[in-house]
Design a protein around this motif. Structure first.
Motif, PDB file in Angstrom:
ATOM      1  N   PHE A 162     -12.715  -8.241  -4.584  1.00 35.37           N
ATOM      2  CA  PHE A 162     -12.478  -6.866  -4.144  1.00 35.37           C
ATOM      3  C   PHE A 162     -12.661  -6.745  -2.633  1.00 35.37           C
ATOM      4  O   PHE A 162     -11.857  -6.138  -1.931  1.00 35.37           O
ATOM      5  CB  PHE A 162     -13.415  -5.901  -4.873  1.00 35.37           C
ATOM      6  CG  PHE A 162     -13.097  -4.457  -4.604  1.00 35.37           C
ATOM      7  CD1 PHE A 162     -12.211  -3.765  -5.420  1.00 35.37           C
ATOM      8  CD2 PHE A 162     -13.661  -3.795  -3.517  1.00 35.37           C
ATOM      9  CE1 PHE A 162     -11.894  -2.439  -5.164  1.00 35.37           C
ATOM     10  CE2 PHE A 162     -13.347  -2.473  -3.255  1.00 35.37           C
ATOM     11  CZ  PHE A 162     -12.468  -1.787  -4.087  1.00 35.37           C
ATOM     12  N   GLN A 163     -13.778  -7.340  -2.150  1.00 30.85           N
ATOM     13  CA  GLN A 163     -14.068  -7.282  -0.710  1.00 30.85           C
ATOM     14  C   GLN A 163     -12.943  -7.901   0.105  1.00 30.85           C
ATOM     15  O   GLN A 163     -12.539  -7.363   1.136  1.00 30.85           O
ATOM     16  CB  GLN A 163     -15.379  -8.036  -0.405  1.00 30.85           C
ATOM     17  CG  GLN A 163     -16.618  -7.352  -0.911  1.00 30.85           C
ATOM     18  CD  GLN A 163     -16.916  -6.073  -0.162  1.00 30.85           C
ATOM     19  OE1 GLN A 163     -16.552  -5.918   0.988  1.00 30.85           O
ATOM     20  NE2 GLN A 163     -17.560  -5.128  -0.832  1.00 30.85           N
ATOM     21  N   ILE A 164     -12.458  -9.050  -0.379  1.00 32.35           N
ATOM     22  CA  ILE A 164     -11.402  -9.738   0.361  1.00 32.35           C
ATOM     23  C   ILE A 164     -10.155  -8.845   0.436  1.00 32.35           C
ATOM     24  O   ILE A 164      -9.575  -8.658   1.506  1.00 32.35           O
ATOM     25  CB  ILE A 164     -11.058 -11.098  -0.302  1.00 32.35           C
ATOM     26  CG1 ILE A 164     -12.243 -12.056  -0.107  1.00 32.35           C
ATOM     27  CG2 ILE A 164      -9.792 -11.701   0.311  1.00 32.35           C
ATOM     28  CD1 ILE A 164     -12.130 -13.347  -0.889  1.00 32.35           C
ATOM     29  N   ILE A 165      -9.787  -8.265  -0.713  1.00 35.03           N
ATOM     30  CA  ILE A 165      -8.591  -7.398  -0.739  1.00 35.03           C
ATOM     31  C   ILE A 165      -8.762  -6.230   0.222  1.00 35.03           C
ATOM     32  O   ILE A 165      -7.912  -5.943   1.068  1.00 35.03           O
ATOM     33  CB  ILE A 165      -8.333  -6.867  -2.172  1.00 35.03           C
ATOM     34  CG1 ILE A 165      -7.871  -8.003  -3.081  1.00 35.03           C
ATOM     35  CG2 ILE A 165      -7.281  -5.752  -2.156  1.00 35.03           C
ATOM     36  CD1 ILE A 165      -7.806  -7.629  -4.555  1.00 35.03           C
ATOM     37  N   GLN A 166      -9.918  -5.553   0.121  1.00 38.03           N
ATOM     38  CA  GLN A 166     -10.142  -4.357   0.938  1.00 38.03           C
ATOM     39  C   GLN A 166     -10.150  -4.690   2.431  1.00 38.03           C
ATOM     40  O   GLN A 166      -9.516  -4.007   3.235  1.00 38.03           O
ATOM     41  CB  GLN A 166     -11.459  -3.689   0.518  1.00 38.03           C
ATOM     42  CG  GLN A 166     -11.712  -2.347   1.189  1.00 38.03           C
ATOM     43  CD  GLN A 166     -10.642  -1.306   0.850  1.00 38.03           C
ATOM     44  OE1 GLN A 166     -10.287  -1.114  -0.308  1.00 38.03           O
ATOM     45  NE2 GLN A 166     -10.094  -0.654   1.870  1.00 38.03           N
ATOM     46  N   ASN A 167     -10.875  -5.762   2.793  1.00 35.76           N
ATOM     47  CA  ASN A 167     -10.965  -6.108   4.215  1.00 35.76           C
ATOM     48  C   ASN A 167      -9.625  -6.547   4.779  1.00 35.76           C
ATOM     49  O   ASN A 167      -9.259  -6.176   5.889  1.00 35.76           O
ATOM     50  CB  ASN A 167     -12.007  -7.209   4.435  1.00 35.76           C
ATOM     51  CG  ASN A 167     -13.407  -6.663   4.262  1.00 35.76           C
ATOM     52  OD1 ASN A 167     -13.636  -5.467   4.412  1.00 35.76           O
ATOM     53  ND2 ASN A 167     -14.339  -7.532   3.915  1.00 35.76           N
ATOM     54  N   LEU A 168      -8.908  -7.331   3.970  1.00 35.87           N
ATOM     55  CA  LEU A 168      -7.601  -7.793   4.397  1.00 35.87           C
ATOM     56  C   LEU A 168      -6.672  -6.589   4.622  1.00 35.87           C
ATOM     57  O   LEU A 168      -5.988  -6.489   5.640  1.00 35.87           O
ATOM     58  CB  LEU A 168      -7.020  -8.722   3.325  1.00 35.87           C
ATOM     59  CG  LEU A 168      -5.966  -9.719   3.793  1.00 35.87           C
ATOM     60  CD1 LEU A 168      -6.592 -10.751   4.714  1.00 35.87           C
ATOM     61  CD2 LEU A 168      -5.317 -10.404   2.588  1.00 35.87           C
ATOM     62  N   GLY A 169      -6.706  -5.685   3.645  1.00 39.16           N
ATOM     63  CA  GLY A 169      -5.865  -4.477   3.733  1.00 39.16           C
ATOM     64  C   GLY A 169      -6.184  -3.683   4.980  1.00 39.16           C
ATOM     65  O   GLY A 169      -5.286  -3.298   5.737  1.00 39.16           O
ATOM     66  N   THR A 170      -7.475  -3.448   5.226  1.00 40.67           N
ATOM     67  CA  THR A 170      -7.882  -2.672   6.400  1.00 40.67           C
ATOM     68  C   THR A 170      -7.426  -3.340   7.688  1.00 40.67           C
ATOM     69  O   THR A 170      -6.929  -2.681   8.603  1.00 40.67           O
ATOM     70  CB  THR A 170      -9.413  -2.508   6.418  1.00 40.67           C
ATOM     71  OG1 THR A 170      -9.817  -2.060   5.123  1.00 40.67           O
ATOM     72  CG2 THR A 170      -9.853  -1.510   7.463  1.00 40.67           C
ATOM     73  N   LYS A 171      -7.568  -4.686   7.725  1.00 36.26           N
ATOM     74  CA  LYS A 171      -7.148  -5.427   8.931  1.00 36.26           C
ATOM     75  C   LYS A 171      -5.657  -5.273   9.174  1.00 36.26           C
ATOM     76  O   LYS A 171      -5.218  -5.044  10.308  1.00 36.26           O
ATOM     77  CB  LYS A 171      -7.496  -6.916   8.770  1.00 36.26           C
ATOM     78  CG  LYS A 171      -8.956  -7.206   9.055  1.00 36.26           C
ATOM     79  CD  LYS A 171      -9.087  -8.474   9.922  1.00 36.26           C
ATOM     80  CE  LYS A 171     -10.518  -8.621  10.386  1.00 36.26           C
ATOM     81  NZ  LYS A 171     -11.403  -9.053   9.267  1.00 36.26           N
TER      82      LYS A 171
END
Lengths: 342, 220
Positions: B201-210
């Motif tokens: 989840f963290q990876i998806i969210q951080n990637l998306g935000t970036k």
């Protein structure tokens, strides 16, 4: 070239069961190559009027003719083509925030199906015209208000329009920037012969660049004519109010302590003679100067004064006569108007 | 405890979870994006208001969205079986995930497009743009970053829903957590799956935000 004819234009909006008449039987004729001002207070209907010129608002009744072509008779497709001939700029600039400057200027060409290479050449040319050739790659968020409006002007000119509509284009800008945008518009009008229609609530915009002006109040045109003439002797209350402009410093009427108030307007050649001083010396009667101002009307410096004369001195008529003989435009100001003038 | 067999099972679980999440997000957008565009265009202040079309789509979206995912999962079993040939496993789970996601995505897309400055749309109209040009050259472009942020949130939600499908044999990390953690009381395996879900989840969210930050030109 390109003239605009508006005939018996009426626009009604329906909101919550009420019918609101935004425009009421408006008739206008704007000649090709003119800079035409449409001025009015907010809510007067001037925005609806300018949107009727390119049919962003379809009129309820009446006609809009561009070069003699009735817009109502065009198909959707032909109407869109016609719109490309009418550029438009806005108070809020309305640039695409996610596209850089050059892509914004290319945008109307992209819509028209112009090849990207050709569009970029044209866009560079236009950016040069508005003095922004070094901002090609910048995004709108990095530009100042004046620069944004310059980009918007370049964008509006991209499709080589014959008419440019300006909807409060300088209202969001500070006076200096507003000035430079108006100069740019004037330049464009002179260089390209584009007809420019300017919607504004500021008389200063009209006096600065408009050849002619129409005053809109409650959806109607109350006065129309050459800017200089209307400035010299406004007839409608709305025109008088717009010309006297800033009501921020008005005095209570009783403190004016004058029986009769007149407004005189003089242009630069009559400014050499000390008319007021001479008049006072001649009639040996004091004049109360209530307000004095100078303005630039179509490149000519115009002086404007409000003078208070005392009744009973018996010389008010002589004063007026004296001023008129010296080429000044004199209008009597009704008591109720004094407040808005001062 | 964590022998090769368990590890390969967890690896398989990660793979299935990612497969379900990403494919259902993608397929969800194939349905939801046009639906969202139609909602925006036919809406009251849209480019081409049409209250009949709007109300029908609005109603369908609300109906599907008001059914809890777990119920939808069960209700759709016959449909899933008809479409995929079986009602369990990760591929079968994608069907209810897409059905659940599409109306949600449509709403997110509609909201993003409605946020586009009407002034910019008016400017495009004044240049002679037709409605299709306004949709794909103005609305979708100007709402780009908002749409990306919406897609990130959607992906996160579908990750959670894919895990929920574990209760009916949906495959992936959720399935492992239910089978081992719940039915067999193997808390350690459950904890590991939960941690893995959090990490994904963290990876998806951080990637998306970036990605959103990199593409947004509105900020200085």
């Amino acid at each position: 070239m390109s003239g605009i004819k508006i005939r018996h234009l009426t626009k009604k909006f329906e909101a919550d069961g009420h019918i609101l008449t935004a425009l009421d039987d408006v008739n206008l004729q704007i000649e090709s190559g003119e800079i035409y001002g449409i001025i009015g207070m907010s809510g007067a209907g001037k925005s609806t009027l300018v949107r009727s010129i390119n049919f962003l608002e379809r009129p309820t009744e009446g006609q809009v003719l561009i070069d003699g072509v009735d817009l109502a008779e065009l198909s959707e497709r032909d109407l869109r083509k016609k719109r490309a001939d009418i550029g438009m700029i806005f108070q809020g600039f309305n640039l695409l925030e996610q596209k850089n400057v050059i892509s914004n200027v290319c945008f109307p060409l992209e819509i028209a199906g112009v090849k990207k290479k050709d569009a970029i050449v044209r866009a560079r040319e236009l950016l040069k015209r508005v003095n922004l050739e070094d901002k090609e790659k910048a995004y709108p968020s990095r530009l100042s208000g004046g620069q944004k409006q310059r980009v918007a002007i370049a964008r509006a000119l991209a499709s080589n329009p014959k008419i440019l509509l300006c909807d409060e284009a300088t209202s969001a800008l500070d006076p200096q920037t507003s000035d430079s945008i108006l100069k740019l518009l004037k330049q464009i009008n002179e260089d390209l012969g584009i007809t420019i229609v300017i919607i504004t609530h500021q008389m200063s915009v009209v006096t600065q660049i408009c050849d002619k002006v129409a005053i809109v109040e409650n959806g109607k045109i109350v006065e129309e004519g050459k800017t200089a003439e209307i400035f010299d002797s406004p007839k409608s209350d709305a025109a008088k109010e717009l010309i006297s402009g800033n009501n921020n410093s008005f005095l209570p009427l009783e403190e004016l302590n004058s029986d009769k108030v007149i407004r005189i307007v003089f242009s630069e050649n009559s400014a050499f003679e000390p008319v007021i001083a001479n008049a006072i010396l001649k009639f040996e009667t004091p004049i109360n100067i209530l307000k004095a101002d100078t303005r630039n009307v179509g490149g000519i410096a115009k002086g404007e004064m409000l003078l208070g004369l005392h009744y009973g001195s018996g010389v008010e008529k002589d004063f007026i006569e004296y001023f008129r003989e010296r080429g000044l435009v004199v209008t009597e100001v009704k008591e109720t108007e004094v407040k808005s003038h001062v | 405890m964590f022998d090769a067999k368990v590890l390969s099972m967890l690896a398989e679980g990660i793979k299935d979870t990612l497969y379900m999440t990403l494919v259902s997000t993608l397929a969800g957008y194939v349905l939801g994006l046009p639906l969202g565009i139609i909602l925006c265009v036919t809406g009251k202040n849209g480019l081409h208001p049409n209250s009949v079309i709007y109300r029908i789509l609005d109603f369908i979206c609300n109906i599907i969205r008001s059914v809890p995912f777990l119920i939808l999962l069960i209700v759709l079993i016959p449909f899933t079986r008809a479409l995929v040939g079986q009602s369990y496993g990760s591929t079968a789970t994608i069907v209810p995930l897409v059905i659940c996601a599409a109306p949600y995505i449509a709403r997110v897309v509609e909201a993003s497009l409605n946020e586009v400055d009407p002034g910019v749309v008016e400017a495009a109209k004044s240049m002679g743009a037709d409605n299709f040009q306004i949709i794909y050259k103005v609305l979708l472009v100007e709402a780009k970053t908002s749409l990306m942020a919406g897609a990130t949130i959607t992906t996160g939600i579908l990750l959670g829903y894919s895990a929920m499908s574990g209760t009916v044999g949906g495959g992936g990390l959720g399935d492992i957590a239910v089978r081992y953690g719940y039915y067999r009381w193997q808390t350690d395996i459950m904890v590991v799956t939960v941690v893995l879900l959090i990490v994904i989840f963290q990876i998806i969210q951080n990637l998306g935000t970036k990605i959103v930050m990199a593409f947004d030109h509105r900020k200085k």
